[in-house]
Design a protein around this motif. Structure first.
Motif, PDB file in Angstrom:
ATOM      1  N   ALA A  13       0.833  -1.203   0.000  1.00  0.00           N
ATOM      2  CA  ALA A  13       0.000   0.000   0.000  1.00  0.00           C
ATOM      3  C   ALA A  13       0.865   1.250   0.000  1.00  0.00           C
ATOM      4  O   ALA A  13       0.575   2.226  -0.695  1.00  0.00           O
ATOM      5  N   TYR A  14       1.966   1.211   0.769  1.00  0.00           N
ATOM      6  CA  TYR A  14       2.880   2.345   0.809  1.00  0.00           C
ATOM      7  C   TYR A  14       3.506   2.575  -0.561  1.00  0.00           C
ATOM      8  O   TYR A  14       3.602   3.709  -1.028  1.00  0.00           O
ATOM      9  N   LEU A  21       1.880   9.255  -5.901  1.00  0.00           N
ATOM     10  CA  LEU A  21       2.450  10.564  -5.604  1.00  0.00           C
ATOM     11  C   LEU A  21       3.470  10.967  -6.660  1.00  0.00           C
ATOM     12  O   LEU A  21       3.492  12.118  -7.105  1.00  0.00           O
ATOM     13  N   ASN A  22       4.297  10.037  -7.100  1.00  0.00           N
ATOM     14  CA  ASN A  22       5.284  10.333  -8.143  1.00  0.00           C
ATOM     15  C   ASN A  22       4.601  10.678  -9.463  1.00  0.00           C
ATOM     16  O   ASN A  22       5.056  11.584 -10.174  1.00  0.00           O
ATOM     17  N   ILE A  27       2.946  14.888 -13.365  1.00  0.00           N
ATOM     18  CA  ILE A  27       1.898  15.635 -14.063  1.00  0.00           C
ATOM     19  C   ILE A  27       2.016  17.124 -13.774  1.00  0.00           C
ATOM     20  O   ILE A  27       1.904  17.959 -14.675  1.00  0.00           O
ATOM     21  N   TYR A  28       2.269  17.486 -12.518  1.00  0.00           N
ATOM     22  CA  TYR A  28       2.418  18.902 -12.181  1.00  0.00           C
ATOM     23  C   TYR A  28       3.627  19.510 -12.879  1.00  0.00           C
ATOM     24  O   TYR A  28       3.579  20.655 -13.323  1.00  0.00           O
ATOM     25  N   LYS A  29       4.727  18.763 -12.980  1.00  0.00           N
ATOM     26  CA  LYS A  29       5.906  19.286 -13.686  1.00  0.00           C
ATOM     27  C   LYS A  29       5.597  19.527 -15.147  1.00  0.00           C
ATOM     28  O   LYS A  29       5.967  20.558 -15.716  1.00  0.00           O
ATOM     29  N   VAL A  30       4.909  18.587 -15.779  1.00  0.00           N
ATOM     30  CA  VAL A  30       4.556  18.736 -17.194  1.00  0.00           C
ATOM     31  C   VAL A  30       3.624  19.928 -17.374  1.00  0.00           C
ATOM     32  O   VAL A  30       3.785  20.738 -18.299  1.00  0.00           O
TER      33      VAL A  30
END
Length: 111
Positions: A13-14, A21-22, A27-30
Motif C-alpha cells: 500500500a505504501y 504521488l510520483n 503531471i504537475y511538472k509537465v
C-alpha cells in the motif's frame, strides 16, 4: 474489533501511494512546463501584435474612471444588502431560539 494486516500488505500500500504521488508530481511538472511555454508564446504574440498596424478604440480616462467608480459602488451596494439580509436572518433565528428556550423554561417551571 482490531484487525492486523501483514507487513507485506502495508508495504505494498505504501509503494502504491508513493507511485501515485510520483505520477502526480510528474503531471504537475509537465503542466508547469506547458504553462511556461504558453506564457512565452503569449508574450511573443502580444509583442508581434504591438508592432503591427492594429487600430485600437481609444477610451477616455474619464470614462474608465466612471466605469471603475460604478463597479465599486455596485460592489459596495451588493455587500451592504447581503450583510443586512444575513443580519435580519440571524436576528430571526436568535429570536426563535429565545422563544423556544423560554417555552422550555415555562414548561419546566409549571411542573
Amino acid at each position: 474489533t482490531i484487525c492486523f494486516t501483514s507487513s507485506s500488505r502495508v508495504h505494498q500500500a505504501y509503494e502504491n501511494d508513493q507511485s501515485r504521488l510520483n505520477r502526480i508530481k510528474l503531471i504537475y511538472k509537465v503542466m508547469a512546463n506547458n504553462l511556461i511555454i504558453l506564457l512565452f508564446l503569449l508574450c511573443n504574440l502580444t509583442a508581434a501584435l504591438a508592432d503591427s498596424n492594429v487600430s485600437c478604440y481609444r477610451i477616455e480616462p474619464g470614462t474608465i474612471a466612471g466605469i471603475i467608480s460604478a463597479d465599486l459602488l455596485l460592489t459596495l451596494i451588493i455587500v451592504v444588502v447581503t450583510y443586512r439580509c444575513a443580519s435580519l436572518r440571524r436576528e430571526k433565528i436568535d429570536k426563535a431560539d429565545k422563544v423556544y428556550m423560554n417555552v422550555r423554561a415555562n414548561v419546566q417551571n409549571s411542573k
